[in-house]
Design a protein around this motif. Structure first.
Motif, PDB file in Angstrom:
ATOM      1  N   ASP A  42     -47.179   8.597  -0.072  1.00 44.97           N
ATOM      2  CA  ASP A  42     -47.726   9.400   1.024  1.00 44.97           C
ATOM      3  C   ASP A  42     -48.385  10.622   0.389  1.00 44.97           C
ATOM      4  O   ASP A  42     -47.720  11.597   0.039  1.00 44.97           O
ATOM      5  N   SER A  44     -50.358  12.766   1.608  1.00 43.21           N
ATOM      6  CA  SER A  44     -50.524  13.945   2.463  1.00 43.21           C
ATOM      7  C   SER A  44     -49.315  14.868   2.364  1.00 43.21           C
ATOM      8  O   SER A  44     -49.410  16.072   2.612  1.00 43.21           O
ATOM      9  N   THR A  45     -48.148  14.323   1.979  1.00 43.68           N
ATOM     10  CA  THR A  45     -46.929  15.138   1.953  1.00 43.68           C
ATOM     11  C   THR A  45     -46.887  16.139   0.790  1.00 43.68           C
ATOM     12  O   THR A  45     -46.623  17.315   1.037  1.00 43.68           O
TER      13      THR A  45
END
Length: 301
Positions: A42, A44-45
């Motif tokens: 992920d 975006s994290t």
């Protein structure tokens, strides 16, 4: 015993993956075999997880195997590990270096630039040029750009009818979309795997053909045995692996009637040849090497 958390990217249940995880667990008390197919990135994290464990929280990762078979998809998996590396996790070997090796084209070009002796090789997408190369080389091996253990390789002899040669070439191209053509060498019934850890030579084993196959791979029935290469061959292998910044690798070299030639530098390097041919526990040695490197890094921080 150390409290380092070191994960192994590999194939769960496979001998080389599990024996490496065993050695790490024995020295750290931590065991984590990572099936890269089930890793979630992920960005975006950002966070990269496997079964709830954030890989960015590990101290180190050893890449033992990235796939049962090679394909361009392997590069995408390595890119995920390259991102994990950017989070501060030390990865052995570096994903960027492995990427240069899983593609046979990239490996060959790097070796050629370093003037490492190799079989005559032609790389092209041109059908007529491929045909002319077969006629010039006499007997050739067609090799996929992504493959291991001689999978997908084909032999063509120049003394066949032109129509048969072109038919075989076109069938290969239809599957692989590229011609990687190497002159078939006369081998003495075996080739060698020279083992390197941290760039240092550890020993060499031979893969001895079973007599029923044109290649010596264990996948095709070959057997491991000890071998004592000449200093010339050791030096050649040392130079070949030095083109890539690898933690652990094996270099495939064969003696031919034209002198020793290098076939490839392994992206990962196996343990079984060293174990059965030399009685060397390279899984243990690799684990010790990684632990020492991580402890050295901690001491310098």
């Amino acid at each position: 015993m150390t409290n380092l958390k070191i994960g192994v990217v590999g194939i769960p249940g496979k001998w080389s993956t599990e024996v490496l995880a065993d050695e790490i667990e024995a020295k750290t008390g931590f065991r984590m075999v990572i099936d890269i197919e089930k890793v979630v990135a992920d960005l975006s994290t950002p966070k990269v997880t496997y079964q709830g464990q954030c890989l960015c929280e590990l101290d180190g990762i050893i890449i033992k195997k990235i796939s049962q078979t090679y394909s361009p998809m392997v590069i995408d998996r390595l890119e995920i590990l390259r991102f994990v590396e950017s989070c501060g996790v030390k990865v052995y070997s570096k994903p960027s270096e492995i990427i240069r090796l899983v593609d046979r084209m990239s490996c060959t070009i790097s070796l050629a630039r370093a003037k490492i002796p190799m079989p005559k090789t032609c790389i092209t997408e041109d059908h007529d040029a491929a045909f002319n190369t077969v006629k010039e080389f006499g007997e050739v091996v067609l090799k996929p750009l992504f493959s291991t253990k001689a999978r997908g390789m084909e032999v063509i002899k120049a003394d066949q009818k032109e129509s048969e040669i072109r038919k075989q070439l076109q069938a290969f191209y239809h599957t692989h979309q590229f011609y990687y053509i190497q002159q078939k060498m006369n081998l003495p019934g075996h080739d060698m795997g020279l083992v390197f850890l941290g760039g240092e030579y550890q020993g060499a084993y031979a893969r001895v053909a079973n007599g029923d196959s044109w290649n010596t791979t264990i996948h095709s029935g070959g057997k491991y045995a000890e071998v004592k290469p000449s200093q010339e061959i050791i030096d050649m292998a040392q130079k070949a692996q030095a083109q890539f910044d690898l933690s652990y690798t094996t270099v495939d070299i064969a003696e031919t009637d034209q002198g020793p030639v290098c076939f490839e530098v392994s992206a990962f390097g196996g343990f079984k040849g060293a174990k059965e041919g030399l009685n060397l526990n390279m899984a243990q040695a690799y684990t010790d090497y990684v632990i020492q490197d991580l402890q050295k890094s901690d001491a310098n921080d």
